[in-house]
Design an enzyme around this catalytic site. Structure first.
Site, PDB file in Angstrom:
ATOM      1  CG  ASP A 274      38.293   3.781  18.821  1.00 54.15           C
ATOM      2  OD1 ASP A 274      37.759   3.324  19.854  1.00 54.15           O
ATOM      3  OD2 ASP A 274      38.052   4.918  18.383  1.00 54.15           O
TER       4      ASP A 274
ATOM      5  CB  THR B  20      42.265   7.987  25.494  1.00 55.47           C
ATOM      6  OG1 THR B  20      41.377   8.152  24.385  1.00 55.47           O
ATOM      7  CG2 THR B  20      41.671   8.692  26.707  1.00 55.47           C
TER       8      THR B  20
ATOM      9  CB  THR C 238      36.804  -8.409  19.374  1.00 55.48           C
ATOM     10  OG1 THR C 238      37.253  -9.388  18.431  1.00 55.48           O
ATOM     11  CG2 THR C 238      35.827  -7.474  18.678  1.00 55.48           C
TER      12      THR C 238
ATOM     13  CG  ASP D 261      42.385   9.210  16.930  1.00 56.32           C
ATOM     14  OD1 ASP D 261      41.823   8.181  16.490  1.00 56.32           O
ATOM     15  OD2 ASP D 261      41.893   9.930  17.809  1.00 56.32           O
TER      16      ASP D 261
END
Length: 357
Positions: free
Chosen positions: A107, A30, A182, A74
């Site tokens: 992610d 992003t 995390t 991605d």
């Protein structure tokens, strides 16, 4: 206990007067997107025009160059080949640049940070991963602050030596040890947490550095870049109602060498005979089973309760307070180096890059 901070200011005498050279590596995510206001679609940011689009970078006391993956990835598509590619980029430019900033989708950023920490042995320069929750072109974006501060952290020197000499992850005003992180939130700007290890820096009016939490590598050792990862690993999260068929199907996966077993609380698991027998048989066949907690904080204490005492007797590996992300990437790294089965448990239970207490 009061935390001791070291505040870095431009006028401090012990800061290096030589400009740091920083290499920015855009892998995707992003943070590298801008909105086309005619179509409303997101498109890749042109990092060749980085200083033109983010003039604030000119105020930093460092020289910044950038390179990008030919095809931005991605973070959901990141795999071990990409991790090795990033490590090879760092190897190629290691002598040329003082620090590296890796722009990455959030992610899987903790997985990548953990993997790089193991691939880069005897790292003596900063490798800082960062990203954002909103594209760099958005009005309310977190991308600019994350990017600017990550570069500033990578450029920090004290007596001509980099302050950070490990793989870090910077997000929302805090620098964490990469292999301790995390992702905890998909919506808030504070997307990451390090439950079992304090953050190493905090960005405010000044950059506050907690020096006692930074790794202190041996300066005399040469950086070794490892390029082999073995993906014959798996993660299984225990849940009430897990069946023998599910467990056996995972344990009987063809060529599986390591299973990271996410257990309850401080390392507890069912005591039913079928469960323990399945693990026992897998260990006998040479599989390495690592006990990590599925809790967001704390760690495994083998033998504290009867429900983990049986796992201890089976010689299940104690993951202590390691994260699942670090456990799986450490296993890939160790298998890739060809460590013998006899030594695997001993070495895994030893902290290699500050990934466990």
């Amino acid at each position: 206990m009061q935390r001791k901070y070291l505040e870095f200011k431009k006028k401090e005498k012990n800061l290096s007067s030589t400009k740091s050279k920083i290499l920015l590596v855009y892998t995707g995510g992003t943070i590298g997107m801008v909105k086309d206001y005619n179509s409303g679609a997101l498109k890749a940011f042109n990092f060749k025009k980085l200083l033109k689009n983010i003039p604030e970078l000119n105020q930093l006391d460092c020289d910044v160059k950038s390179i990008s993956f030919k095809e931005p990835i991605d973070s959901s598509d990141i795999n071990t080949a990409h991790w090795i590619h990033i490590a090879e980029i760092i190897e190629k430019y290691y002598r040329v640049y003082d620090g590296f900033v890796i722009l990455h989708g959030s992610d899987t950023m903790s997985y990548t940070a953990s993997a790089l920490s193991f691939l880069l042995e005897n790292l003596n320069k900063p490798v800082i991963l960062t990203g954002s929750q909103l594209p760099i072109g958005d009005l309310r974006t977190d991308a600019k602050e994350n990017l600017i501060t990550a570069i500033q952290i990578a450029s920090l020197k004290e007596r001509d030596r980099s302050v950070v000499r490990e793989v870090g992850l910077y997000f929302e005003y805090k620098l964490y040890r990469g292999n301790r992180t995390t992702k905890i939130n998909a919506e808030h700007f504070q997307a990451f947490a390090s439950r079992n290890y304090p953050h190493m820096m905090e960005s405010g009016v000044h950059l506050n550095v907690q020096k006692e939490y930074l790794l202190k590598p041996n300066n005399r050792k040469k950086c070794i870049v490892h390029k082999q990862l073995d993906t014959n690993v798996a993660i299984l999260k225990l849940f009430p109602g897990i069946t023998e068929n599910v467990l056996e199907s995972v344990l009987n996966t063809k060529e599986l060498k390591v299973l990271v077993l996410e257990t309850y609380g401080s390392g507890n698991a069912p005591t039913e005979a079928w469960f323990l027998n399945a693990l026992k048989n897998a260990v006998k066949k040479g599989m390495h089973i690592i006990n990590v907690t599925q809790c967001s904080g704390g760690g495994v204490i083998m033998g504290q309760y009867e429900t983990s005492e049986q796992l201890k007797k089976l010689q299940i590996i104690n993951g202590k307070d390691i994260t699942t992300e670090a456990a799986i990437t450490k296993a890939m790294y160790m298998l890739g180096t060809g460590i013998s089965d006899k030594l695997f448990k001993t070495i895994f239970e030893t902290s290699l890059r500050g990934e466990m207490s």
